[in-house]
Enzyme design. Structure first.
Site, short mmCIF file in Angstrom:
data_model
loop_
_atom_site.label_atom_id
_atom_site.label_comp_id
_atom_site.label_asym_id
_atom_site.label_seq_id
_atom_site.Cartn_x
_atom_site.Cartn_y
_atom_site.Cartn_z
N VAL A 281 -18.77 -16.32 -12.91
CA VAL A 281 -19.63 -15.29 -13.49
C VAL A 281 -21.08 -15.61 -13.16
O VAL A 281 -21.55 -16.72 -13.40
CB VAL A 281 -19.52 -15.25 -15.04
N GLU B 283 -19.24 -4.69 -0.47
CA GLU B 283 -18.07 -4.85 0.40
C GLU B 283 -17.84 -3.55 1.16
O GLU B 283 -18.34 -2.49 0.77
CB GLU B 283 -16.81 -5.09 -0.46
N LYS C 194 -16.00 -10.00 -15.33
CA LYS C 194 -17.00 -10.98 -15.76
C LYS C 194 -17.23 -10.91 -17.27
O LYS C 194 -17.39 -11.94 -17.93
CB LYS C 194 -18.31 -10.73 -15.01
N ILE D 292 -26.31 -18.54 -11.75
CA ILE D 292 -26.95 -18.59 -13.08
C ILE D 292 -26.09 -19.44 -14.02
O ILE D 292 -24.89 -19.18 -14.14
CB ILE D 292 -27.09 -17.17 -13.69
N THR E 165 -17.53 -17.35 2.64
CA THR E 165 -18.95 -17.29 2.25
C THR E 165 -19.31 -18.44 1.31
O THR E 165 -20.29 -19.15 1.52
CB THR E 165 -19.22 -15.93 1.54
N GLU F 228 -17.90 -22.21 -13.64
CA GLU F 228 -19.28 -21.70 -13.73
C GLU F 228 -19.55 -20.60 -12.72
O GLU F 228 -20.23 -19.61 -13.00
CB GLU F 228 -20.25 -22.88 -13.50
N1 LIG Z 1 -19.36 -14.28 -2.09
C1 LIG Z 1 -20.01 -14.34 -3.25
O1 LIG Z 1 -21.21 -14.03 -3.33
C2 LIG Z 1 -19.31 -14.79 -4.50
C3 LIG Z 1 -20.03 -14.92 -5.69
C4 LIG Z 1 -19.38 -15.36 -6.85
C5 LIG Z 1 -18.03 -15.63 -6.80
N2 LIG Z 1 -17.35 -15.47 -5.63
C6 LIG Z 1 -15.93 -15.74 -5.64
O2 LIG Z 1 -15.69 -16.81 -4.75
C7 LIG Z 1 -14.41 -16.66 -4.15
C8 LIG Z 1 -14.56 -16.68 -2.64
O3 LIG Z 1 -15.39 -15.63 -2.22
P1 LIG Z 1 -15.95 -15.56 -0.73
O4 LIG Z 1 -16.96 -14.48 -0.71
O5 LIG Z 1 -16.33 -16.92 -0.24
O6 LIG Z 1 -14.65 -15.07 0.07
P2 LIG Z 1 -14.40 -15.01 1.63
O7 LIG Z 1 -15.68 -15.11 2.37
O8 LIG Z 1 -13.51 -13.86 1.91
O9 LIG Z 1 -13.59 -16.36 1.94
C9 LIG Z 1 -12.30 -16.57 1.47
C10 LIG Z 1 -11.77 -17.87 2.09
O10 LIG Z 1 -10.51 -18.15 1.52
C11 LIG Z 1 -9.53 -18.31 2.50
N3 LIG Z 1 -8.29 -17.74 2.00
C12 LIG Z 1 -8.10 -16.51 1.45
N4 LIG Z 1 -6.83 -16.34 1.10
C13 LIG Z 1 -6.19 -17.47 1.41
C14 LIG Z 1 -4.86 -17.91 1.29
N5 LIG Z 1 -3.90 -17.14 0.78
N6 LIG Z 1 -4.55 -19.14 1.72
C15 LIG Z 1 -5.50 -19.94 2.26
N7 LIG Z 1 -6.79 -19.60 2.41
C16 LIG Z 1 -7.13 -18.36 1.98
C17 LIG Z 1 -10.04 -17.59 3.73
O11 LIG Z 1 -9.48 -18.20 4.88
P3 LIG Z 1 -9.85 -17.72 6.39
O12 LIG Z 1 -11.32 -18.09 6.54
O13 LIG Z 1 -8.99 -18.50 7.28
O14 LIG Z 1 -9.63 -16.25 6.43
C18 LIG Z 1 -11.55 -17.80 3.60
O15 LIG Z 1 -11.94 -19.01 4.18
C19 LIG Z 1 -13.85 -15.34 -4.72
O16 LIG Z 1 -13.07 -15.61 -5.85
C20 LIG Z 1 -15.10 -14.60 -5.14
O17 LIG Z 1 -14.87 -13.66 -6.15
C21 LIG Z 1 -17.95 -15.07 -4.49
#
Ligand SMILES: NC(=O)c1ccc[n+]([C@@H]2O[C@H](COP(=O)([O-])OP(=O)(O)OC[C@H]3O[C@@H](n4cnc5c(N)ncnc54)[C@H](OP(=O)(O)O)[C@@H]3O)[C@@H](O)[C@H]2O)c1
Length: 430
Positions: free
Chosen positions: A135, A192, A207, A139, A16, A132
């Site tokens: 959390v 989720e 956070k 923002i 994402t 940044e």
């Molecule tokens: N989504 C939000 O709104 C949001 C907001 C603030 C912070 N965050 C933080 O941002 C981070 C990512 O969130 P997300 O929502 O983008 O997660 P996500 O959609 O689940 O994407 C995770 C990505 O990481 C890859 N990945 C996971 N484990 C891996 C590993 N062991 N080795 C290599 N690649 C790996 C996955 O690969 P594959 O695609 O091949 O499965 C996928 O591309 C998290 O720490 C989350 O807390 C997210």
């Protein structure tokens, strides 16, 4: 535009957030590079599954499943970690730092649990860790504390920092049950499939650990934060709250006291005229009080691929500028180990109780006596609904500020009283 060699970036994660980061870097490269003063080059992208369909097009030769292709590539100076979870990401970030790379991460779990150690390691290697996006999504919080508010002694930070619970509580305030509200949040893409982290207050505690650590420059650990989720809140509480002039929000709160800090996450009644009471849907808001600046309110989209990528890429531009200038533009952190978190029992707060009792004489006196013996002063005592079919009634009690331990003991002792059927709800009043 500079003629120096490009700044090579390795991206861990293309989900994402990662796909929005890659998209912005690939489609808006010249603009970003102009702002950074150096060409930004996305060199490799680490994923788990090379065959997965992606929402953006990334050249096949950029993708890898081998972490060493980024962590051991000496030409990569910056690692952006947007994969998530504790391990292996903590180790990857540590490896990057030890290899002399700068790190940008959106990972709240790693930063909440291991942030102070990673920042210390980074300082020792003369590299920086930017977070940044960990959390409050888009923002600007960390940079605000780290730069704009650095002249202040931060006195308190109160926040609605989890969009999922805010959405769920908002739906419940409009009459939905919690089960329906969670399902709606899942359908809207806010929650989720397993919403435990959000509903149970774990995400907010991570956070708050980061915000508290940055605000006071102390090590606030997630497991030191008092945490209660929203599971116990029922639709009727919103009706009573409104009648009393309150909204119900999951509040993350930290406050400075002499030699210690308060840090807690729990659902709370909050006066309707407080800015945090007006935070709607999946929005986040952080209310900061500094001794010089006074009150500051920061509001915005606390999650989502695009707002989070805004924070990540903003960090990248800032970092690139300082690398190009050969200086660290931001002050590094130093954490004071001597300041700890106050146990919840020693915190002073107000409370709201909803109590189902037998509808007969003497009940109020018995309840009043428990509060008196615990040294808790009652602010309001109202009989709400009564049910003739089982001769029960519902009482709502609010208190003046008291020690949380006394409020909890009063709750336990009331539940033991013979005419009390159940203490259906206990909420702290902000
Ligand atoms: N989504 C939000 O709104 C949001 C907001 C603030 C912070 N965050 C933080 O941002 C981070 C990512 O969130 P997300 O929502 O983008 O997660 P996500 O959609 O689940 O994407 C995770 C990505 O990481 C890859 N990945 C996971 N484990 C891996 C590993 N062991 N080795 C290599 N690649 C790996 C996955 O690969 P594959 O695609 O091949 O499965 C996928 O591309 C998290 O720490 C989350 O807390 C997210």
């Amino acid at each position: 535009m500079s003629t120096t060699r490009p700044l090579n970036v390795g991206l861990i994660g293309l989900g994402t957030v990662g796909s929005q980061v890659a998209e912005r870097m690939l489609s808006w490269g010249p603009q970003l590079s102009r702002r950074a003063g150096v060409e930004l080059c996305l060199k490799r992208v680490l994923v788990r599954d090379l065959t997965k369909r992606r929402s953006i097009e990334v050249a096949a030769d950029l993708l890898t499943t081998d972490p060493s292709a980024i962590l051991d590539d000496r030409s990569i100076e910056v690692v952006i970690e947007v994969a998530g979870g504790d391990e292996p990401m903590r180790s990857y970030i540590e490896r990057a730092i030890l290899a002399g790379k700068h790190v940008i991460t959106a990972n709240k779990v790693v930063m909440a649990k291991h942030g102070p150690e990673l920042l210390d390691q980074a300082a020792g290697k003369n590299v920086d860790v930017y977070f940044e996006a960990a959390v409050g999504g888009g923002i600007p919080l960390i940079s605000t504390f780290r730069m704009d508010l650095q002249a202040n002694k931060i006195e308190r930070v109160s926040a609605v920092i989890n969009g999922t619970t805010n959405y769920v509580l908002g739906r419940m305030a409009s009459g939905s049950t919690m089960t329906d509200a969670i399902r709606e949040a899942q359908e809207a893409g806010y929650a989720e499939a397993d919403p435990t982290d959000d509903i149970g207050g774990f995400d907010a505690a991570y956070k708050l650990a980061i915000l508290g650590s940055i605000a006071y420059e102390i090590k606030v650990r997630p497991d030191e934060i008092y945490r209660e989720g929203i599971e116990g809140v029922e639709p009727v509480d919103f009706r009573y709250a409104r009648e009393l002039g309150f909204a119900i929000k999951l509040i993350a709160h930290t406050q400075r006291h002499p030699g210690r800090v308060e840090a807690r996450v729990h659902p709370a009644m909050i006066p309707l005229d407080h800015p945090l009471a007006r935070v709607e849907g999946a929005e986040n808001a952080v209310f900061v009080e500094g001794d010089l600046v006074g009150q500051v309110l920061l509001v915005g989209q606390g999650a989502g691929g695009r707002p989070t990528a805004s924070a990540v890429v903003g960090d990248l531009i800032d970092l690139a500028r300082s690398i190009r200038r050969g200086v660290q533009s931001r002050p590094s952190f130093s954490f004071d180990d001597r300041i700890g978190v106050i146990p919840i029992g020693e915190v002073k707060t107000r409370a709201y109780y909803r109590i189902r009792v037998d509808d007969r004489a003497g009940v109020l006196a018995a309840i009043g006596q428990v509060f008196a013996e615990e040294g808790v002063s009652i602010s309001s005592f109202i009989q709400k609904d009564a049910w003739s079919h089982d001769q029960t009634a519902e009482l709502v009690v609010t208190t003046h500020p008291s020690l949380d331990a006394s409020l909890q003991r009063a709750r336990e002792r009331m539940a033991q009283l013979e005419p009390v059927r159940t203490v259906s709800s206990f909420l702290r009043v902000f």
